[in-house]
Scaffold this motif. Sequence first.
Motif, mmCIF file in Angstrom:
data_model
loop_
_atom_site.group_PDB
_atom_site.id
_atom_site.type_symbol
_atom_site.label_atom_id
_atom_site.label_comp_id
_atom_site.label_asym_id
_atom_site.label_seq_id
_atom_site.Cartn_x
_atom_site.Cartn_y
_atom_site.Cartn_z
ATOM 1 N N THR A 40 -4.166 0.929 -2.471
ATOM 2 C CA THR A 40 -3.388 -0.920 -2.850
ATOM 3 C C THR A 40 -2.586 -1.236 -4.598
ATOM 4 O O THR A 40 -2.727 -1.025 -5.028
ATOM 5 C CB THR A 40 -4.278 -1.298 -2.815
ATOM 6 O OG1 THR A 40 -5.006 -1.095 -1.326
ATOM 7 C CG2 THR A 40 -4.037 -2.564 -2.554
ATOM 8 N N TRP A 56 -0.330 0.757 -9.442
ATOM 9 C CA TRP A 56 -1.606 1.128 -8.372
ATOM 10 C C TRP A 56 -2.963 1.684 -7.958
ATOM 11 O O TRP A 56 -3.400 2.138 -9.659
ATOM 12 C CB TRP A 56 -0.431 2.678 -7.063
ATOM 13 C CG TRP A 56 0.732 2.310 -6.629
ATOM 14 C CD1 TRP A 56 2.046 2.554 -7.986
ATOM 15 C CD2 TRP A 56 0.962 1.782 -5.502
ATOM 16 N NE1 TRP A 56 3.262 2.068 -6.127
ATOM 17 C CE2 TRP A 56 2.475 1.922 -5.465
ATOM 18 C CE3 TRP A 56 0.297 1.097 -4.647
ATOM 19 C CZ2 TRP A 56 3.380 0.737 -4.375
ATOM 20 C CZ3 TRP A 56 0.838 0.197 -3.506
ATOM 21 C CH2 TRP A 56 2.370 0.644 -3.891
ATOM 22 N N GLN A 66 0.680 -1.158 -0.383
ATOM 23 C CA GLN A 66 -0.314 -0.335 -0.012
ATOM 24 C C GLN A 66 0.456 1.398 0.241
ATOM 25 O O GLN A 66 1.930 1.094 0.813
ATOM 26 C CB GLN A 66 -0.911 -0.229 1.260
ATOM 27 C CG GLN A 66 -2.314 -1.060 1.061
ATOM 28 C CD GLN A 66 -2.823 -0.944 2.086
ATOM 29 O OE1 GLN A 66 -2.561 -0.438 3.452
ATOM 30 N NE2 GLN A 66 -4.723 -0.688 1.686
#
Length: 772
Positions: free
Chosen positions: A346, A352, A326
């Motif tokens: 995440t 991402w 994360q």
Amino acid sequence: MIFHLQKKRLSHRDFSELKDLTGFQNLSGLYNLKMKNILLSVLIIHCTGQFSIAQTAIKAKIADRLFSQYSYADAIPYFMDLNSKDETNVLYLSRLADCYRLTGNTGMAEFCYSKLIALDSIDPVYYYYYAQMLEENEKYSDARKYFILFNEKKNSDSRGRRKTSAQQDFWKDSSSYRVTNCPFNSAEADFGLFPYAENAFMFTSNRYNEISVKHTYVWNNQPFLDLYAVNKMRNDSFLTPEIMSKDVNSKYHEGPVFYEKNSNTFYLTRNNYHNGKFGKSSEGINKLKLYRAKNSGSGWSGLEEFEFNDNEYSVGHATVTPDGGQLYFSSDMPGGYGLTDIYVSTLENGRWGKPVNLGPVINSEGNEMFPFVSDDGKLYFSSDGNHGLGGLDIYIADISGGKAGEVKNPGYPLNSSRDDFSIYIFPDGKSGYFSSNRPGGKGDDDIYAFTILKKQYFVSGKALDKETGIFLPGTKITLTDETKNALQEITSDEDGFFRFEIEPGKKYLLNGKKENYFDGIKHFSSETEPAEAEIKADIVLEKDPGLSLYGLITDRVSKTPLQDVTVVIIDNFTNNEVLSMKTPVAGDIRQPLTGKKVHDRLSYQIKIEKEGYLGKTITYNAEITEPGEIKLHEALDIAMDKIEIGTDIGKIIDIKPIYFDLAKWNIRKDATAELDKIVKVMNENPNMEIELGSHTDCRSSAASNMSLSGKRAKASAEYIQKKITNPSRIYGKGYGESQPVNKCECEGDKKVPCTEEEHQMNRRTEFKVVKM
């Protein structure tokens, strides 16, 4: 809203936003030259009076332009001059105060805001800014007053509530940390120290060096920020910092930077300037962007933009969780809660995912920035919109469960009255670095090393429903010590989670309160030092079944509800008064049974009184068998009997015949039970007076019957007198056979034969009311 990368004692100093500054380094000189040329022309053309008016107008125009260009340091002398000529001008004074606040001059900002809030019709936000300056100047009691005032005037903004809700003494833990100023700090701004290799660190600084050409940032007339590298020796000393190469540093802001070891990637915050191109928003403002690059050993390569950058808003201050899964960052993108919010993205299939706002537990209407996630799953960040010591404070929230728990301020000395930010904690959780512009440093922002001297212990758990086991959000949880002093109080989050810091060697109690639930209690102890730093202690609350007593009091004959009946209910178990009231027009009573549960036993004395009616006290004993309303009038006789002079009480309370032995007047044992009913009534009605009349049938002589009835009446009255208050309220009178209730006659010409049942009707005792 503008927010800034360069800390430099600015209240919104996360991110830098620039107009196109190419071609000059300092707007101040340019505007000064322009003003001199304009003023020279005006001097030639106009008279002295006209010159003064024109000069003020020109200064106002220049001041506004400098302010709109974020050249706050250069705007200050103009607004000072304008304010001196018109001290009640809200615009001039507010902008002067803002310029001082945004350039870190908290003393002058406080002074100007104090004058501003004395004027009429000002924006409530200036109460908040004034309180902020008081807080940064360590005038906490005064600051609290204006945070409260701001909250009253702008209740929709949570910052006022957050700032005044703290129950913690933020100075109490000064022995928990050792804080030292790092030796490589300069007289300028140094902040954001993060490791990128063993004993190798990078940080951000605007210090002077001979290698780079220093451009000036018009906000505060300070050089732009660059990245530096510094190595730590085994004896904990540091080598001289070295500026990074030009492939890392541009001519605008660089930093802070974070190194993610799992992917060997640097995440860099810098101005929107890449490959020689100066990006601007639709308003002509240069925002901040987040970049990433691979670690090449001597620098980085393959610099590219973060997927969710945008020319219209800023993104920066990235950190990645220890597992690499994360990425947390700060942004002022649309849809947030405040000026700058913290978001999380995440990693999904190597890319991402869409950023998610961390929500109002973390984010306020102010600035949240500089996130960092430690190896034990705690989110560290800085905020100026929460309870604290002033400026930006460092906060901690446990995110190990997937969502943020209680936001905690670690207090002094990690935090101070000024800005404290950009924290890094080593994997062992025992030491790290943070940045601050607190008094006593070497320059502007300084980097500080800290060591945790005292292990921290916590108790955490969830508030749960006893029957279903579901989480109970919004439960008020109070931590109490063995002396029953309330230490801390928080509200469980949307998952029912709560967390408190505790000390070893003590006994504690957790109390949970929630509407429509009984209190939940949990005892725990840290008397022997816990093996784990976190003690688990859930609080279980039982649903209140909503039990209540209900009673309808009516006239026995007419069945109509009775108003103004005095009702008193006493709990026989506790001897406490449960209810005391007069009935309304509806003639009913209702009382919640707070704290009672299904299968509890009830025992009450219920006393009812009304003028003109026979008062009485009834005992109610029962077990609660189901939730809901208990209807007393269905279980008890609470109808009332109207009383008039001459009323025979014996008929109302169902007195059975009182028997005497043949030709005797002593009170038999079976008669006492009936006479005791009269005792009870008279004690319940202390103003009642009764004539006890004894009657015989007509058999035997009239004289004999009169004598015998008199003796029996007197004996019965004396029995009652011994058991009531004010014994004179009852007297006995014998009537013999003089008042038959039928036609039975035993003597003379009028003799009427009767059955035994008819004679029995005449052998009676009456209890007639003679006074109320």
